[in-house]
Design a protein around this motif. Structure first.
Motif, short mmCIF file in Angstrom:
data_model
loop_
_atom_site.label_atom_id
_atom_site.label_comp_id
_atom_site.label_asym_id
_atom_site.label_seq_id
_atom_site.Cartn_x
_atom_site.Cartn_y
_atom_site.Cartn_z
N GLU A 1 -3.04 -6.03 -7.80
CA GLU A 1 -3.63 -4.88 -7.10
C GLU A 1 -4.63 -5.34 -6.05
O GLU A 1 -4.68 -4.80 -4.95
CB GLU A 1 -4.30 -3.94 -8.12
N TYR A 2 -5.43 -6.35 -6.38
CA TYR A 2 -6.38 -6.90 -5.43
C TYR A 2 -5.67 -7.42 -4.18
O TYR A 2 -6.06 -7.12 -3.05
CB TYR A 2 -7.19 -8.03 -6.08
N TYR A 3 -4.60 -8.18 -4.38
CA TYR A 3 -3.88 -8.73 -3.24
C TYR A 3 -3.14 -7.66 -2.45
O TYR A 3 -3.01 -7.76 -1.23
CB TYR A 3 -2.92 -9.84 -3.69
N ARG A 4 -2.69 -6.61 -3.09
CA ARG A 4 -2.08 -5.49 -2.36
C ARG A 4 -3.11 -4.84 -1.45
O ARG A 4 -2.81 -4.50 -0.30
CB ARG A 4 -1.51 -4.46 -3.33
N ASN A 5 -4.34 -4.66 -1.96
CA ASN A 5 -5.40 -4.09 -1.13
C ASN A 5 -5.73 -5.00 0.05
O ASN A 5 -5.95 -4.52 1.17
CB ASN A 5 -6.65 -3.82 -1.96
N GLU A 6 -5.77 -6.29 -0.20
CA GLU A 6 -6.03 -7.25 0.88
C GLU A 6 -4.93 -7.22 1.93
O GLU A 6 -5.20 -7.30 3.13
CB GLU A 6 -6.20 -8.66 0.32
N GLU B 1 -3.09 -4.64 2.70
CA GLU B 1 -3.27 -3.40 3.46
C GLU B 1 -4.37 -3.56 4.50
O GLU B 1 -4.23 -3.11 5.64
CB GLU B 1 -3.57 -2.23 2.53
N LYS B 2 -5.48 -4.20 4.12
CA LYS B 2 -6.57 -4.45 5.08
C LYS B 2 -6.08 -5.31 6.24
O LYS B 2 -6.39 -5.06 7.40
CB LYS B 2 -7.74 -5.15 4.39
N LYS C 1 -3.87 -3.38 8.63
CA LYS C 1 -4.67 -2.53 9.52
C LYS C 1 -5.30 -3.36 10.63
O LYS C 1 -5.34 -2.94 11.78
CB LYS C 1 -5.75 -1.80 8.73
#
Length: 89
Positions: free
Chosen positions: A34-39, A41-42, A45
């Motif tokens: 989940e952490y790497y998925r958020n990274e 996405e950042k 962007k």
């Protein structure tokens, strides 16, 4: 029957202890995923923002203090943002 139950709970390769350790590992890996998925996405962007001329210009001006030939840059730093060493008096 008791010996079989004790064997299955503690000594077998599929014991409860090993299952609990594996469940902890799975939980840790899911959190990391989940952490790497958020990274990701950042980063997507940021890439999208930098794919335009305005985004590149904004990055160049803010991070590298670049300017156009006919411009002057003034960097204003407030007193609370400065790192000042306090002297012992």
């Amino acid at each position: 029957m008791v010996i079989f139950a004790v064997w299955m709970l503690f000594f077998d390769s599929n014991s409860l202890i090993i299952h609990s350790e594996l469940n902890e590992d799975i939980s840790d890996l899911e959190n990391e995923k989940e952490y790497y998925r958020n990274e990701i996405e950042k980063d997507k962007k940021a890439i999208k923002e930098l794919s335009t001329e305005d985004g590149i210009e904004k990055l160049a001006r803010e991070k590298y203090y670049m300017k156009k030939d006919d411009e002057d840059i003034f960097i204003i730093e407030y007193e609370d943002s400065l790192k000042i060493e306090k002297k012992n008096e």
